[in-house]
Design an enzyme around this catalytic site. Structure first.
Site, PDB file in Angstrom:
ATOM      1  N   HIS A 175      29.053  21.032  55.606  1.00 36.73           N
ATOM      2  CA  HIS A 175      29.326  21.159  54.178  1.00 36.73           C
ATOM      3  C   HIS A 175      28.351  22.131  53.554  1.00 36.73           C
ATOM      4  CE1 HIS A 175      25.932  18.959  52.228  1.00 36.73           C
ATOM      5  NE2 HIS A 175      25.845  18.363  53.398  1.00 36.73           N
ATOM      6  N   CYS A 176      28.778  22.730  52.443  1.00 37.89           N
ATOM      7  CA  CYS A 176      27.875  23.548  51.643  1.00 37.89           C
ATOM      8  C   CYS A 176      27.710  22.848  50.306  1.00 37.89           C
ATOM      9  CB  CYS A 176      28.395  24.972  51.505  1.00 37.89           C
ATOM     10  SG  CYS A 176      29.963  25.098  50.628  1.00 37.89           S
ATOM     11  N   VAL A 177      27.483  23.595  49.243  1.00 39.10           N
ATOM     12  CA  VAL A 177      27.190  22.967  47.959  1.00 39.10           C
ATOM     13  C   VAL A 177      28.401  22.289  47.352  1.00 39.10           C
ATOM     14  CG1 VAL A 177      26.328  23.399  45.625  1.00 39.10           C
ATOM     15  CG2 VAL A 177      25.363  24.628  47.552  1.00 39.10           C
ATOM     16  N   ARG A 182      31.853  22.249  49.099  1.00 35.30           N
ATOM     17  CA  ARG A 182      33.038  22.052  49.929  1.00 35.30           C
ATOM     18  C   ARG A 182      32.720  21.623  51.355  1.00 35.30           C
ATOM     19  NH1 ARG A 182      35.183  27.963  48.784  1.00 35.30           N
ATOM     20  NH2 ARG A 182      34.087  27.502  46.865  1.00 35.30           N
TER      21      ARG A 182
END
Length: 639
Positions: A25-27, A29
């Protein structure tokens, strides 16, 4: 689990666990690597509550969630049985520089304990101070109790370090504490008082009397109270051995057999091998450090004092803190932590010089609390909010700190315990001989740092129009407003302002993640657009979230899909939970290399909770600089 059902639905509609090669995951999504994206039901996912939208880019199937993506990711990992990792960990850790790894390990071990360590040192230091001035004697109950409170942590230090070290090495923290407790077990430490059975390595640096054996093997008993290196090495070995045990021992008995065998093997191994070798290593490091500093204590103090704030800014100070603690354990005192102890007082003097010199109201209002916090050793608000943006005051701080360090080197100042910061560090300079020349050298250096810092800033600090602009003080004037409004969100970077609709990413362009603007940057630095707390700081450094003092939840996302760079070309200067002031540097990034890697550097700046505000006013300017008005979140009228 709050997001269990959402996680189940997401996994189902991406084609099930068997269709997932990897998920990170990123910030905002979840980023799936699917075996066959054709098996994913994109329409169903887009219509799910809790899913903002779906994007497919760079070989990743991206499920946009929003700010709570870490919690959803945790649920997806647990429900799907996937291996948990963050984006940064995708990169081969062997590519990480050895020095960076070492600093990361040291900071991870010592950072959690520094607060209580400083508090204990302050109590112990003040107790020594009150005894030195004759307030009470060593025989009094007051002295004994305060000494127990202040010295207890230091005496049983391996227990605390065992916990934090095992946590850093992903081991059982209680096992680390148990090993530390064994190292400080009173019955074993008392055995060294009798006559030895025989002596090993006679006539060498490693001469060791043998008092006991373990299964016939001689045990070299050491004094492990207050020690650092032995328990860290032991915890490292224990964590690796524990990991192997978890693979070979059946799940039904892992709970007690893993710690049983870890303690049974590693604790004796520590007494027999790890502890003695680590203790000798610590002695060599301590003796070598003192030898180097005694070659020219004045030069050593000048360099350490002058460079300390630079070390802190780049995280390099973590390499010196354990050396200082080791010196205290081995030699009873340390010059390193002494020479840097007056730095925050230099900052105090410099900020007071700015306060008196400037006529700019905003700068004056920032200076007062920054000067007060620096007196007590917390100089970050002054560094990032005042001295560093103004440049000359920061340079003056380094020069003044160097002078203070040289004075302490000249007068032989040392610390005898890890105490508090700023003026709270004064008692830590009291040695066995009471208020000696070293102690008074520290007092003189602190006083000089305040006075010299103030005078140099007042006469040579260059507090002028250009410096005020560096703080963003004139941003409102550029917009034709008479007075700055604290609700304003200013531009975090120079460049060209764009409406979100022009951002080539559906999650941003449609406003589904929140309203805001984007900036096509001309320089690779991100500054805080408002004062507040860092709510999200991603390991890859490509994005940061801030909850402002007015309640706006900001997301600054540098570039599009740049999370796939795995941190390359990004350097973050903040972490989650940090307090930041408007204009403070947050991220450095390499625009040219990011573009050459095929990624857009267009940076959305969005208010993710824009629904909590009546209206979001946007700048009409096309070209903007750092500190220029960008937008304003207008809170609803609660009257």
């Amino acid at each position: 689990m709050k997001y269990k059902q959402l996680a189940n639905d997401i996994i189902k509609h991406v084609g099930g666990t068997e269709n997932v090669n990897n998920v990170v995951h990123c910030v905002t999504r979840l980023r799936f690597q699917l075996k066959d994206e054709g098996q994913a039901d994109t329409d169903a996912l887009k219509n799910m509550d809790g899913v903002v939208t779906i994007t497919q880019s760079g070989g990743q199937y991206q499920v946009v969630i929003g700010n709570h993506v870490p919690d959803v990711y945790q649920a997806v990992v647990e429900v799907g049985g996937f291996q948990k990792q963050d984006t940064k960990e995708q990169d081969d850790q062997s590519d990480k520089k050895v020095f960076d790894k070492l600093i990361d390990i040291i900071s991870g071990i010592f950072a959690p304990i520094l607060g209580v360590l400083a508090a204990s040192g302050m109590i112990k230091g003040f107790n020594a101070f009150f005894h030195a001035i004759g307030l009470y004697t060593e025989e009094s109950g007051t002295y004994q109790i305060l000494q127990a409170v202040g010295d207890g942590l230091f005496h049983f230090f391996p227990i605390f370090i065992g916990m934090t070290a095992m946590k850093k090495f992903n081991g059982n923290q209680l096992v680390g504490m148990a090993i530390g407790a064994a190292l400080t077990y009173p019955a074993l430490t008392g055995l060294t008082e009798g006559d030895p059975q025989y002596t090993l390595f006679s006539g060498t640096l490693f001469e060791s009397p043998i008092h006991i054996t373990f299964l016939g093997i001689p045990v070299i008993l050491m004094t492990y109270s207050s020690s650092v290196i032995p328990i860290i090495l032991s915890a490292f070995v224990a964590s690796r051995f524990e990991g192997w045990l978890k693979k070979v021992i059946p799940d039904v008995v892992k709970t007690f057999l893993v710690p049983f065998f870890t303690l049974l093997i590693i604790a004796p191994l520590t007494f027999l091998v790890i502890g003695p070798i680590a203790t000798w290593l610590g002695t060599i490091i301590g003796s070598g450090t003192i030898w180097v500093f005694e070659l020219s204590p004045i030069l050593a103090g000048f360099l350490l004092g002058g460079l300390w704030q630079v070390f802190v800014m780049f995280g390099l100070h973590w390499g010196l803190v354990p050396i200082g603690l080791n010196n205290i354990s081995v030699n009873g005192s340390d010059p390193i932590l002494a020479y840097i102890s007056a730095t925050s007082l230099a900052t105090t003097g410099v900020v007071l010089g700015v306060l008196v010199k400037t006529k700019q109201k905003q700068l004056k209002s920032l200076s007062i609390p920054a000067a007060i916090s620096s007196v007590f050793g917390v100089s970050e608000p002054a560094i990032y909010g005042i001295t560093l943006p103004l440049k000359k005051p920061f340079i003056i701080t380094l020069i003044t700190s160097a002078i203070g360090g040289a004075v302490m080197g000249l007068m032989g100042t040392r610390v005898y315990m890890l105490g508090g910061l700023g003026i709270f560090g004064i008692p830590s300079k009291i040695g066995p001989d009471g208020l000696d020349m070293g102690f008074w050298g520290g007092m003189i250096a602190m006083g000089l740092n305040v006075i010299v810092g103030f005078l140099l800033t007042y006469f040579f600090g260059g507090i002028g129009q250009k410096d005020r602009e560096a703080l963003g003080a004139d941003a409102k004037q550029k917009q034709g407003a008479a007075e700055e409004d604290n609700h304003d969100i200013v531009s975090p970077m120079p460049g060209r302002a764009l409406p979100l609709s022009e951002v080539p990413d559906e999650a941003f362009s449609t406003g589904q993640l929140g309203k805001g603007l984007a900036v096509d940057p001309s320089d690779g630095v991100v500054f805080a657009p408002a004062s507040g707390e860092i709510s999200v700081s991603f390991p890859s450094g490509h994005a940061v979230g801030i909850t402002t003092d007015q309640g706006a939840e900001l997301l600054i996302h540098v570039g599009l899909d740049t999370v796939q760079l795995n941190g390359d070309y990004f350097e973050s200067h903040v972490k989650q939970g940090d307090r930041v002031e408007k204009g403070q540097k947050l991220i450095d990034f390499d625009i040219d290399n990011i573009r050459q890697s095929g990624y857009s550097v267009v940076t959305p700046v969005i208010v993710t909770n824009s629904g909590d505000f009546d209206e979001l006013h946007m700048t009409k300017a096309e070209e903007i600089n750092v500190g220029d008005y960008l937008m304003k979140a207008e809170a609803p009228d609660r009257a």
